[in-house]
Design a protein around this motif. Structure first.
Motif, PDB file in Angstrom:
ATOM      1  N   TYR A  95       2.005   4.417  12.272  1.00  0.00           N
ATOM      2  CA  TYR A  95       1.006   4.392  11.192  1.00  0.00           C
ATOM      3  C   TYR A  95       1.072   3.127  10.360  1.00  0.00           C
ATOM      4  CZ  TYR A  95       5.403   6.208   9.385  1.00  0.00           C
ATOM      5  OH  TYR A  95       6.734   6.378   9.135  1.00  0.00           O
ATOM      6  N   CYS A  96       2.100   2.326  10.513  1.00  0.00           N
ATOM      7  CA  CYS A  96       2.405   1.303   9.516  1.00  0.00           C
ATOM      8  C   CYS A  96       1.960  -0.106   9.911  1.00  0.00           C
ATOM      9  CB  CYS A  96       3.901   1.316   9.226  1.00  0.00           C
ATOM     10  SG  CYS A  96       4.349   0.132   7.955  1.00  0.00           S
ATOM     11  N   PRO A 129      -1.136   9.490  -0.254  1.00  0.00           N
ATOM     12  CA  PRO A 129      -2.027   9.708   0.874  1.00  0.00           C
ATOM     13  C   PRO A 129      -1.687   8.795   2.048  1.00  0.00           C
ATOM     14  CG  PRO A 129      -3.269   9.348  -1.157  1.00  0.00           C
ATOM     15  CD  PRO A 129      -1.842   9.081  -1.468  1.00  0.00           C
ATOM     16  N   TYR A 130      -1.857   9.320   3.236  1.00  0.00           N
ATOM     17  CA  TYR A 130      -1.813   8.471   4.427  1.00  0.00           C
ATOM     18  C   TYR A 130      -3.142   7.733   4.490  1.00  0.00           C
ATOM     19  CZ  TYR A 130      -2.863   7.193   9.216  1.00  0.00           C
ATOM     20  OH  TYR A 130      -3.264   6.492  10.313  1.00  0.00           O
ATOM     21  N   LEU A 131      -3.067   6.429   4.722  1.00  0.00           N
ATOM     22  CA  LEU A 131      -4.281   5.624   4.842  1.00  0.00           C
ATOM     23  C   LEU A 131      -4.259   4.911   6.177  1.00  0.00           C
ATOM     24  CD1 LEU A 131      -3.875   4.369   1.265  1.00  0.00           C
ATOM     25  CD2 LEU A 131      -5.992   5.394   2.075  1.00  0.00           C
ATOM     26  N   MET A 156       4.018  11.393   3.497  1.00  0.00           N
ATOM     27  CA  MET A 156       2.620  10.984   3.459  1.00  0.00           C
ATOM     28  C   MET A 156       1.761  12.244   3.581  1.00  0.00           C
ATOM     29  SD  MET A 156       2.602   7.476   5.630  1.00  0.00           S
ATOM     30  CE  MET A 156       3.925   8.002   6.700  1.00  0.00           C
ATOM     31  N   GLN A 191      12.060  -3.593  -2.139  1.00  0.00           N
ATOM     32  CA  GLN A 191      11.588  -2.931  -0.916  1.00  0.00           C
ATOM     33  C   GLN A 191      11.348  -3.970   0.171  1.00  0.00           C
ATOM     34  OE1 GLN A 191       7.484  -1.015  -0.280  1.00  0.00           O
ATOM     35  NE2 GLN A 191       8.768   0.790  -0.611  1.00  0.00           N
ATOM     36  N   GLU A 208       8.963  11.041   5.291  1.00  0.00           N
ATOM     37  CA  GLU A 208       7.607  10.856   5.865  1.00  0.00           C
ATOM     38  C   GLU A 208       6.915  12.184   6.167  1.00  0.00           C
ATOM     39  OE1 GLU A 208       6.978   7.961   5.217  1.00  0.00           O
ATOM     40  OE2 GLU A 208       8.600   6.629   5.790  1.00  0.00           O
ATOM     41  N   ARG A 216      11.743   7.742   2.221  1.00  0.00           N
ATOM     42  CA  ARG A 216      10.842   8.858   2.497  1.00  0.00           C
ATOM     43  C   ARG A 216      11.196   9.494   3.831  1.00  0.00           C
ATOM     44  NH1 ARG A 216       4.651   6.991   1.224  1.00  0.00           N
ATOM     45  NH2 ARG A 216       4.779   6.913  -1.047  1.00  0.00           N
ATOM     46  N   SER A 235      -4.324   2.222   8.906  1.00  0.00           N
ATOM     47  CA  SER A 235      -4.051   0.802   9.029  1.00  0.00           C
ATOM     48  C   SER A 235      -4.601   0.340  10.372  1.00  0.00           C
ATOM     49  CB  SER A 235      -2.544   0.566   8.973  1.00  0.00           C
ATOM     50  OG  SER A 235      -2.252  -0.737   9.388  1.00  0.00           O
ATOM     51  N   LEU A 281       0.806  -2.130   4.281  1.00  0.00           N
ATOM     52  CA  LEU A 281       1.221  -1.016   5.122  1.00  0.00           C
ATOM     53  C   LEU A 281      -0.013  -0.272   5.611  1.00  0.00           C
ATOM     54  CD1 LEU A 281       4.124   0.222   2.831  1.00  0.00           C
ATOM     55  CD2 LEU A 281       4.146  -1.569   4.545  1.00  0.00           C
ATOM     56  N   TYR A 282      -1.106  -0.378   4.814  1.00  0.00           N
ATOM     57  CA  TYR A 282      -2.377   0.276   5.171  1.00  0.00           C
ATOM     58  C   TYR A 282      -3.510  -0.630   4.714  1.00  0.00           C
ATOM     59  CZ  TYR A 282      -1.293   1.545   0.357  1.00  0.00           C
ATOM     60  OH  TYR A 282      -0.905   1.501  -0.960  1.00  0.00           O
TER      61      TYR A 282
END
Ligand code: 5AD
Ligand code: FES
Length: 346
Positions: free
Chosen positions: A54-55, A219-221, A189, A92, A150, A148, A223, A302-303
């Motif tokens: 996802y990243c 939220p997952y967004l 997420m 980070q 995740e 996280r 990418s 990341l997104y």
């Protein structure tokens, strides 16, 4: 609360959702007050050995230009945060376990600790590491760690990561960090492929069972340039649903966990211009203003549609001052704002 009660909160609609946010806000005032604490985030490198599906900075994405900030740039960002009375910073980066990187981070932690006479809170968000590395960084002066999970569902985790990424190792890392004495934050997420509302209920109980001090979920967004980019075919409808679910998760976490710190994440703002303020209204009490120099921001996505790519740290500070005053909250300038949950445990 029972599972059924939490499920009901996440399934709420319209006026029910409004009263959910109101009671979460009441709970927040009662257990942590109306102060918002800042954690200035320095995204010091996008070089990453992992390949999460996802990243945007996964190692297989050849479109991201890789960078690592210099020691001077990192220290400068940290000291700006200190001078601006941000209580803490977050360092980070993409995950790296090589010796060169690990030594570099240790040196930087020591230097920031020294320059701020131990007064600037140092949080790390540098992924999975071995026990002795976590311990070295702790001794150097870091005291909080974000990692996280995740998703608390092993089967979803395995669908979102290549086979050599281990759910168990991530769990172990959480445990090790707690054993060393870090104040530990985790999160998930929301709106991930394959994830159901029941999985999100499990996530909330996972935080409770693991006695977590700080929660950072968002939220997952989508990418682009990742394997999951076309998982949702009606993504624009989905976005609104995910946004609301993100807020409901914050509210439910506040009501269930009460005295923990909960971040209102940038991903909420990516979906709605006032998403982060709404997160504070739904029970969150932490904001992570971005301190990464503008020239690197584009490469730490990341997104897609990450907000504030051109707003420098000064602008961000003024903007946040106004936004937070605008919703009748105070900023805890110069304070660490530790999670009352953590202080209680001690
Ligand atoms: N959408 C939302 N959050 C993401 N992260 C990584 N990729 C995405 C994405 N596409 C989050 C992960 C990670 C944190 C640093 O960023 O949860 O732990
Ligand atoms: Fe960054 Fe407004 S939050 S400029």
């Amino acid at each position: 609360m029972t599972r059924e009660e939490v499920l009901k909160l996440l399934n709420s609609n319209n006026s029910e959702t409004e009263s959910l946010f109101n009671s979460a806000y009441e709970t927040k005032l009662k257990y942590v007050g109306n102060k918002v604490y800042f954690r200035g985030i320095i995204e010091l490198s996008n070089i990453c050995q992992k390949d999460c599906y996802y990243c945007g900075i996964r190692k297989s994405n050849l479109k991201a230009a890789r960078y690592i900030m210099s020691e001077e740039e990192i220290i400068d960002s940290a000291m700006w945060a200190y001078d601006s009375k941000y209580g803490s910073i977050v360092l980070q980066a993409g995950e790296r376990e090589d010796r060169h990187f690990v030594d570099f981070i240790e040196k930087i932690i020591k230097e920031i600790h020294r320059l701020s006479s131990g007064k600037l809170g140092i949080t790390l968000s540098l992924g999975e590491q071995k026990f002795d590395i976590y311990e070295r960084w702790f001794r150097a002066g870091a005291h909080r760690y974000l990692i996280r999970i995740e998703t608390s569902s092993k089967s979803i985790y395995e669908k979102l990561h290549p086979a050599d990424h281990s759910f168990e190792r991530r769990l172990q890392c959480l445990q090790i960090l707690k054993d060393i004495g870090y104040q530990v934050g985790t999160g998930v997420m929301i709106g991930l492929p394959y994830q159901t509302i029941n999985d999100l209920v499990d996530d909330l109980f996972f935080f409770q069972e693991n006695n977590i001090d700080m929660i950072g979920m968002g939220p997952y967004l989508v990418s682009s340039d990742t394997p999951l980019q076309s998982y949702y075919n009606n993504y624009s409808d989905k976005k609104n649903e995910i946004y609301l679910l993100g807020l409901k998760m914050i509210a439910a976490a506040r009501i269930l966990l009460k005295d923990v710190n909960i971040a209102s994440t940038t991903a909420l703002q990516a979906l709605k211009p006032f998403g982060r303020e709404m997160g504070l209204k739904a029970g969150a009490n932490i904001i992570m203003p971005n301190l990464t120099p503008i020239k690197y921001r584009e490469d730490y996505q990341l997104y897609d549609e990450k907000p504030c790519l051109d707003e420098d740290r000064e602008l961000c500070k003024d903007c946040l001052d106004n936004r937070i005053l605008g919703i009748d909250e105070e900023i805890g300038y110069g304070e660490w704002g530790d999670s009352p949950h953590f202080l209680q445990k001690k």
